[in-house]
Write a protein that holds these residues in place. Structure first.
Motif, PDB file in Angstrom:
ATOM      1  N   MET A  96       0.802  -1.226   0.000  1.00 35.54           N
ATOM      2  CA  MET A  96       0.000   0.000   0.000  1.00 35.54           C
ATOM      3  C   MET A  96       0.836   1.277   0.000  1.00 35.54           C
ATOM      4  O   MET A  96       0.539   2.229  -0.689  1.00 35.54           O
ATOM      5  N   ARG A  97       1.875   1.296   0.834  1.00 32.71           N
ATOM      6  CA  ARG A  97       2.599   2.556   1.038  1.00 32.71           C
ATOM      7  C   ARG A  97       3.824   2.691   0.149  1.00 32.71           C
ATOM      8  O   ARG A  97       4.491   3.712   0.184  1.00 32.71           O
ATOM      9  N   MET A 106      -1.732   3.840  -1.565  1.00 31.06           N
ATOM     10  CA  MET A 106      -2.376   4.519  -0.434  1.00 31.06           C
ATOM     11  C   MET A 106      -2.871   5.899  -0.863  1.00 31.06           C
ATOM     12  O   MET A 106      -3.991   6.291  -0.558  1.00 31.06           O
ATOM     13  N   PRO A 340       9.358   5.501   8.068  1.00 28.83           N
ATOM     14  CA  PRO A 340       8.189   4.694   7.729  1.00 28.83           C
ATOM     15  C   PRO A 340       6.954   5.537   7.402  1.00 28.83           C
ATOM     16  O   PRO A 340       6.133   5.134   6.588  1.00 28.83           O
ATOM     17  N   GLU A 341       6.822   6.706   8.030  1.00 24.60           N
ATOM     18  CA  GLU A 341       5.659   7.549   7.727  1.00 24.60           C
ATOM     19  C   GLU A 341       5.754   8.104   6.322  1.00 24.60           C
ATOM     20  O   GLU A 341       4.767   8.304   5.650  1.00 24.60           O
ATOM     21  N   PHE A 359      14.886   0.698  11.494  1.00 23.37           N
ATOM     22  CA  PHE A 359      14.245   1.879  12.074  1.00 23.37           C
ATOM     23  C   PHE A 359      13.460   1.489  13.319  1.00 23.37           C
ATOM     24  O   PHE A 359      13.511   2.162  14.350  1.00 23.37           O
ATOM     25  N   LYS A 360      12.754   0.371  13.214  1.00 25.73           N
ATOM     26  CA  LYS A 360      11.856  -0.011  14.308  1.00 25.73           C
ATOM     27  C   LYS A 360      12.627  -0.575  15.497  1.00 25.73           C
ATOM     28  O   LYS A 360      12.304  -0.309  16.645  1.00 25.73           O
TER      29      LYS A 360
END
Lengths: 363, 336
Positions: A96-97, A106, A340-341, A359-360
């Protein structure tokens, strides 16, 4: 026994860490192993596996996240389908992103396109049956694990005479790029943690020429932390003892000759083709295209669209990350322009992506 | 005219609006048969500082295993008040209905709101209803605002953590998010996961018996436990170290997360709280929580440190170390 908790046992994992430490001392040099599969990458970050390994063992991430290696032009074409009237685009969630050249699924959905997340390609066939007045285009990406299920969806559509189901196929196969990467002197890969579920389909035999012909140790490895530690131990042992074999750590799932039935389904619908890997480029014979017999389900042939001219973000280094040349922390965009955003490259998007994992969990 | 559907006229302010309010909304929510026709509720004076909060509820689907948007709308606001150490007293509610929404479903949702309010001991004292054309809203949106009173002089807030404090959670994590996801996507594999939606004010009242040993209370809703812990670490300018093997996760939620590639630390909860408490009181607090119906599976999951300011770290089940960051964007189910 539930086939999960016993592979997350602290003492077992600590014992493996000790053994790897002793073996690595005998090697007397730093060894670099590549985990090819994105699920391995995620598990390695999620369980803090690197913090358990000695400094002489370095793990780098490879091109095994299907979302990450999907090129811009594919997303652009999916976006073009989103903009057609009476069209539903069905996709796995993590597409989606992913940014294309100027849009994403998205963003298209936010502007009114009908994009649906499905968990299986058969859900997309069901969607087509429920919406006979619309076209349903399923985004078929993924490796040898996913491709047979998508082939199965085409066979199901044929059997049920579903005429409004199409697949935009960009499936890829894993062994050829592994051979290419192992020949790269800059990365100097000492061995592969071979993917777990892909190997369940293609079997251990698929890595034989890599191990025996090119001298690169290969260990088929499961996704639980004890699997990964044991896979690393087996690789270190091969290096120390000067061997290069295909070994199977994940024998509770993977058989030497793989899953013949799944391969038969795959071969009924797909033929090998050249494929473009995001950041790596064209690799001959590394893709799967829908064959002539099932051309009427192939979105590209049955419903040609014009997509925009693909453009890559100039600073994006996903290609170097997918080849194991740099880590996310070496990329100037990481966690600054690329988050990620608001991802710049695909490695930041997918839950299996190296940059998303770093990142996470990794900072 | 069909009587079983909500029509635009039900939000017009005219006769149909009055009919809907008199027949359904007001009696269900307040238990009073005749709607008060004044413009605001008048409340009795309360002795203490007030806490005031508001929230919007847009959950899809409106009904899911273990609850509905109705109890969520009450419990969510009750819990936000409770996390400040306030005793919730009054709620207001706004209902935004999509033209064509089922009147029966509305009745079920209003009944759920009333039951949740009764269970939490709060009164819904004022509200408003609007209807928007089909396609301009997704079936039903609810807002609630709430007022509560602080019966004590304690200051309970996100910046109150101190080095050495213990972090307690009152049960399994991720149940609500997985229940809603399963209902939304029609996942057959997880039919027995139910939402944990519950009012936490009674549990908080029990905790407050420990007085100033309670430093922070937070409900880890959207963004999950990971995001809430990170917020506390940032607000308190301290580190938080948690242990994965102490995190309560049900077998079902763990299995669904493993299949879909989700991390339960980031999945929403609607009946959980994180309590940051003084170390010397931790055992007593844990016992109090475990003796409460909403806390049987509670656990100490970590502690506050003066190292790693603003960071949350986790020792994984296998003894590895990793960072815990906030949820970025939404969690998307993976391909394989």
């Amino acid at each position: 026994m539930n086939y999960r908790d016993e592979y997350r046992d602290r003492e077992l994992v600590q014992g493996l860490a000790d053994r790897i430490g002793h073996l690595a001392d005998r090697a007397g040099r730093t060894m670099t192993f590549m985990e090819v599969c994105g699920t391995h990458t995620m598990a390695i970050y999620q369980y803090g596996i690197r913090s358990l390994l000695p400094p002489g063992v370095r793990l780098i991430s490879g091109p095994g996240c299907p979302v990450c290696v999907t090129p811009n032009e594919y997303i652009d074409r999916a976006v073009a389908y989103c903009r057609l009237p009476e069209t539903i685009v069905a996709t796995f969630g993590d597409m989606m992103r992913v940014p294309g050249s100027s849009s994403s699924l998205m963003a298209e959905r936010a502007q009114g396109a009908d994009v649906r997340i499905v968990y299986s390609s058969l859900d997309a066939v069901a969607l087509a049956m429920k919406n006979p007045g619309k076209r349903v285009i399923f985004l078929g990406i993924g490796f040898e694990t996913t491709a047979p299920t998508v082939a199965g969806s085409i066979l199901a559509a044929e059997e049920k005479k579903v005429g409004n189901y199409f697949v935009l196929a960009a499936h890829k196969t894993i062994p050829i790029p592994m051979q290419l990467l192992s020949a790269d002197p800059e990365t100097a890969i000492d061995g592969y943690l071979c993917p777990a579920h892909v190997s369940a389909i293609i079997g251990g035999a698929a890595y034989r020429s890599l191990a025996e012909g090119h001298g690169v140790p290969c260990v088929i490895t499961g996704f639980e932390p004890a699997d990964i530690m044991r896979g690393v131990e087996m690789l270190v042992r091969q290096v120390v003892e000067g061997e290069s074999l295909v070994e199977n750590e994940y024998s509770r799932v993977v058989q030497w000759d793989g899953n013949r039935k799944a391969r038969e389904v795959l071969e009924r619908v797909f033929v090998p083709c050249n494929a473009t890997w995001r950041g790596i480029g064209a690799i001959p014979g590394s893709g799967l295209a829908i064959n002539e017999r099932y051309a009427c389900y192939d979105a590209e042939r049955a419903l040609p669209v014009t997509a925009e001219e693909p453009r890559e973000h100039p600073g994006c280094r996903c290609g170097d990350i997918l080849r194991g040349k740099i880590t996310p922390f070496d990329c100037p965009l990481f966690a600054v322009a690329c988050t990620p955003e608001s991802p710049v490259g695909a490695c930041m998007v997918s839950s299996e992506g190296t940059c998303a994992a770093a990142f996470k969990y990794g900072r | 005219m069909p009587h079983d559907l909500i029509l635009l006229g039900h939000g017009s302010g005219g006769a149909l609006s009055h009919q809907l309010l008199d027949e359904l909304v007001v009696p269900t929510l307040s238990g009073i048969s005749q709607a008060g026709r004044d413009d605001a509720a008048v409340l009795d004076p309360v002795g203490g500082r007030l806490a005031f909060t508001t929230d919007c509820y847009v959950v899809d689907p409106p009904f899911f295993p273990g609850g509905s948007i109705g109890d969520l709308a009450v419990n969510g606001t009750v819990n936000d008040l409770a996390m400040m150490g306030a005793r919730p007293l009054y709620l207001s509610t706004g209902l935004i209905l999509e033209e064509g929404f089922s009147r029966d479903d509305l009745a079920r949702i209003l009944t759920a709101m009333r039951r949740a309010a009764d269970a939490a001991g709060v009164a819904i004292v004022t509200g408003d209803t609007k209807v928007v054309p089909r396609g301009k809203a997704d079936r039903i949106f609810i807002t609630t605002s709430g007022v509560g009173v602080l019966d004590h002089g304690l200051t309970i807030c996100g910046s109150g953590a101190r080095p050495g404090d213990r972090v307690i959670i009152n049960g399994t994590i991720g149940d609500h998010g997985i229940a809603v996801l399963a209902a939304r996507e029609g996942l057959e594999l997880s039919s027995d996961v139910t939402s944990d939606s519950a009012p936490l004010n009674d549990l908080v009242a029990e905790l407050l018996k420990e007085g100033d040993a309670i430093h922070v209370l937070r409900d880890p809703t959207r963004g999950g436990v990971a995001t809430t812990l990170k917020e506390i670490a940032l607000q308190s300018k301290l580190g938080i170290a948690i242990r994965e093997d102490q995190l309560p996760v049900s077998r079902e939620v763990g299995a669904v997360c493993a299949i879909l590639g989700l991390d339960p630390l980031y999945v929403a909860n609607e009946g959980k709280l994180l309590a940051v408490v003084a170390p010397e009181a931790a055992e007593r607090v844990l016992e109090r929580v475990r003796n409460h119906p909403l806390g049987r599976e509670s656990a100490v999951i970590g502690e506050v440190t003066d190292k790693n300011e603003g960071r949350v770290t986790m020792e994984t089940v296998v003894g590895g170390m990793r960072a815990v960051e906030m949820l970025a964007g939404e969690q998307l189910p993976r391909i394989c």
